[in-house]
Structure formats: C-alpha cells, structure tokens
Design a protein around this motif. Structure first.
Motif, PDB file in Angstrom:
ATOM      1  N   ASP A  33       0.849  -1.239   0.017  1.00  0.00           N
ATOM      2  CA  ASP A  33       0.032   0.099   0.009  1.00  0.00           C
ATOM      3  C   ASP A  33       0.974   1.011   0.031  1.00  0.00           C
ATOM      4  O   ASP A  33       1.721   1.480   0.972  1.00  0.00           O
ATOM      5  CB  ASP A  33      -0.705  -0.042   1.235  1.00  0.00           C
ATOM      6  CG  ASP A  33      -1.794   1.298   1.230  1.00  0.00           C
ATOM      7  OD1 ASP A  33      -1.319   2.240   1.332  1.00  0.00           O
ATOM      8  OD2 ASP A  33      -3.015   1.011   1.445  1.00  0.00           O
ATOM      9  N   SER A  34       0.953   1.940  -0.886  1.00  0.00           N
ATOM     10  CA  SER A  34       1.897   3.116  -1.208  1.00  0.00           C
ATOM     11  C   SER A  34       1.774   4.110   0.221  1.00  0.00           C
ATOM     12  O   SER A  34       2.782   4.549   0.425  1.00  0.00           O
ATOM     13  CB  SER A  34       1.471   3.897  -2.461  1.00  0.00           C
ATOM     14  OG  SER A  34       0.388   4.472  -2.576  1.00  0.00           O
ATOM     15  N   ASP A  35       0.477   4.466   0.315  1.00  0.00           N
ATOM     16  CA  ASP A  35       0.592   5.157   1.677  1.00  0.00           C
ATOM     17  C   ASP A  35       1.255   4.509   2.956  1.00  0.00           C
ATOM     18  O   ASP A  35       2.035   5.358   3.667  1.00  0.00           O
ATOM     19  CB  ASP A  35      -1.020   5.474   2.152  1.00  0.00           C
ATOM     20  CG  ASP A  35      -1.606   6.536   1.070  1.00  0.00           C
ATOM     21  OD1 ASP A  35      -0.952   7.124   0.266  1.00  0.00           O
ATOM     22  OD2 ASP A  35      -2.788   6.505   1.307  1.00  0.00           O
ATOM     23  N   ARG A  36       0.911   3.253   3.233  1.00  0.00           N
ATOM     24  CA  ARG A  36       1.492   2.591   4.359  1.00  0.00           C
ATOM     25  C   ARG A  36       3.336   2.619   4.011  1.00  0.00           C
ATOM     26  O   ARG A  36       3.961   2.829   4.958  1.00  0.00           O
ATOM     27  CB  ARG A  36       1.287   1.264   4.354  1.00  0.00           C
ATOM     28  CG  ARG A  36      -0.442   1.116   4.580  1.00  0.00           C
ATOM     29  CD  ARG A  36      -0.892   1.684   5.950  1.00  0.00           C
ATOM     30  NE  ARG A  36      -1.072   3.231   6.057  1.00  0.00           N
ATOM     31  CZ  ARG A  36      -2.072   3.616   5.326  1.00  0.00           C
ATOM     32  NH1 ARG A  36      -3.001   3.191   4.743  1.00  0.00           N
ATOM     33  NH2 ARG A  36      -2.246   4.820   5.605  1.00  0.00           N
ATOM     34  N   GLU A  39       4.352   5.973   5.005  1.00  0.00           N
ATOM     35  CA  GLU A  39       4.529   6.216   6.529  1.00  0.00           C
ATOM     36  C   GLU A  39       5.515   5.377   7.344  1.00  0.00           C
ATOM     37  O   GLU A  39       6.227   5.696   8.013  1.00  0.00           O
ATOM     38  CB  GLU A  39       3.017   5.864   6.991  1.00  0.00           C
ATOM     39  CG  GLU A  39       1.874   6.524   6.734  1.00  0.00           C
ATOM     40  CD  GLU A  39       0.466   6.089   7.163  1.00  0.00           C
ATOM     41  OE1 GLU A  39      -0.237   6.937   7.504  1.00  0.00           O
ATOM     42  OE2 GLU A  39       0.473   4.682   7.434  1.00  0.00           O
ATOM     43  N   ASP A  45       2.519   9.420  10.112  1.00  0.00           N
ATOM     44  CA  ASP A  45       1.270   9.250   9.421  1.00  0.00           C
ATOM     45  C   ASP A  45       1.161  10.310   8.368  1.00  0.00           C
ATOM     46  O   ASP A  45       1.601  11.516   8.274  1.00  0.00           O
ATOM     47  CB  ASP A  45       0.050   9.214  10.112  1.00  0.00           C
ATOM     48  CG  ASP A  45      -0.407  10.338  10.810  1.00  0.00           C
ATOM     49  OD1 ASP A  45       0.059  11.357  10.355  1.00  0.00           O
ATOM     50  OD2 ASP A  45      -1.089  10.099  12.166  1.00  0.00           O
ATOM     51  N   ILE A  46       0.334   9.990   7.312  1.00  0.00           N
ATOM     52  CA  ILE A  46      -0.179  10.760   6.302  1.00  0.00           C
ATOM     53  C   ILE A  46      -0.473  12.184   6.413  1.00  0.00           C
ATOM     54  O   ILE A  46      -0.088  13.326   5.875  1.00  0.00           O
ATOM     55  CB  ILE A  46      -0.948  10.074   5.308  1.00  0.00           C
ATOM     56  CG1 ILE A  46      -0.312   8.786   4.726  1.00  0.00           C
ATOM     57  CG2 ILE A  46      -1.320  11.019   3.904  1.00  0.00           C
ATOM     58  CD1 ILE A  46       0.932   8.798   3.772  1.00  0.00           C
ATOM     59  N   PHE A  58       3.697  16.059  -0.046  1.00  0.00           N
ATOM     60  CA  PHE A  58       3.258  14.508   0.130  1.00  0.00           C
ATOM     61  C   PHE A  58       3.438  13.640  -1.326  1.00  0.00           C
ATOM     62  O   PHE A  58       3.510  12.893  -1.477  1.00  0.00           O
ATOM     63  CB  PHE A  58       1.775  14.428   0.649  1.00  0.00           C
ATOM     64  CG  PHE A  58       1.395  13.050   0.477  1.00  0.00           C
ATOM     65  CD1 PHE A  58       1.800  11.994   1.356  1.00  0.00           C
ATOM     66  CD2 PHE A  58       0.456  12.939  -0.585  1.00  0.00           C
ATOM     67  CE1 PHE A  58       1.242  10.584   1.094  1.00  0.00           C
ATOM     68  CE2 PHE A  58      -0.102  11.462  -0.483  1.00  0.00           C
ATOM     69  CZ  PHE A  58       0.216  10.458   0.261  1.00  0.00           C
ATOM     70  N   GLU A  62       4.947  10.744  -2.576  1.00  0.00           N
ATOM     71  CA  GLU A  62       4.191   9.253  -3.268  1.00  0.00           C
ATOM     72  C   GLU A  62       4.815   9.029  -4.469  1.00  0.00           C
ATOM     73  O   GLU A  62       4.957   8.029  -4.809  1.00  0.00           O
ATOM     74  CB  GLU A  62       2.941  10.035  -3.301  1.00  0.00           C
ATOM     75  CG  GLU A  62       1.888   8.895  -3.982  1.00  0.00           C
ATOM     76  CD  GLU A  62       0.527   9.744  -3.902  1.00  0.00           C
ATOM     77  OE1 GLU A  62      -0.598   9.005  -3.606  1.00  0.00           O
ATOM     78  OE2 GLU A  62       0.123  10.857  -4.782  1.00  0.00           O
ATOM     79  N   GLY A  80      -2.632   5.550  -3.382  1.00  0.00           N
ATOM     80  CA  GLY A  80      -3.323   6.473  -2.763  1.00  0.00           C
ATOM     81  C   GLY A  80      -4.450   6.949  -3.556  1.00  0.00           C
ATOM     82  O   GLY A  80      -4.059   6.900  -4.683  1.00  0.00           O
TER      83      GLY A  80
END
Length: 98
Positions: A33-36, A39, A45-46, A58, A62, A80
C-alpha cells in the motif's frame, strides 16, 4: 512493460487495500500500500506529512514511492486516492503493470 504487477487505483475508501491483500494472497504475490510504505519510511502518518509539507510535499514522496514499488515484480499495489493525478505516476503505473 511488466505484466506481472497489478495496480489498484481509485478514490480513498474504495477498498483498494482490502481487495489488494486478498488478491495478493490468492496470487502468492507481495502486497504493498503506497501510503503505508510512505508512513513506514517517514515514521509519521500521512496527515502529519500533509500538515508539515502540504499536498505538494506529500505528492513528491508518493511519486518516489510509486516509482520504487512499480519497479518490483509480482506485486499487488494499492495506490493512494490521488496518486493518478500526477502524470509521472500514471506513466509508471501504465508501463510497469496492469
């Protein structure tokens, strides 16, 4: 082009991570998961990244994460919600998987 990657795109909350984990398990591939990943790399966190670096900061993080992840083989990647708004992300996703 690497046909051995599957990339899930869509709005936040659409179920990309949930479906991605199930699909990766079925295929016996790695799931990301690109967001994870962002992080984990930053240790925050995002929401905090957005607060401190704004959306542009951000999105740069990303883009780098998606570039690195899409170079892997046999992965399922949940991006995301806004990832496809950036041209370079679209190029990498199109050229490195399905």
């Amino acid at each position: 082009m690497n046909d051995n990657n599957i990339f899930l795109i869509g709005p936040m909350g659409a179920g990309k991570t949930t479906i991605g984990k199930l699909l990766a398990k079925q295929l016996k591939w790695a799931f990301y998961d690109s967001d994870r990943v962002i992080e984990e790399k930053t240790g925050v966190d995002i929401a905090l990244i957005f607060e401190k670096e704004n959306e542009e900061g951000f999105r740069l993080r990303e883009e780098k994460a998606i570039d690195e992840l899409t170079k892997l083989n046999n992965i399922v990647l949940a991006t995301g919600g806004g990832a496809v708004l950036r041209r370079q992300n679209r190029i990498n996703l199109i050229n490195r998987g399905t």
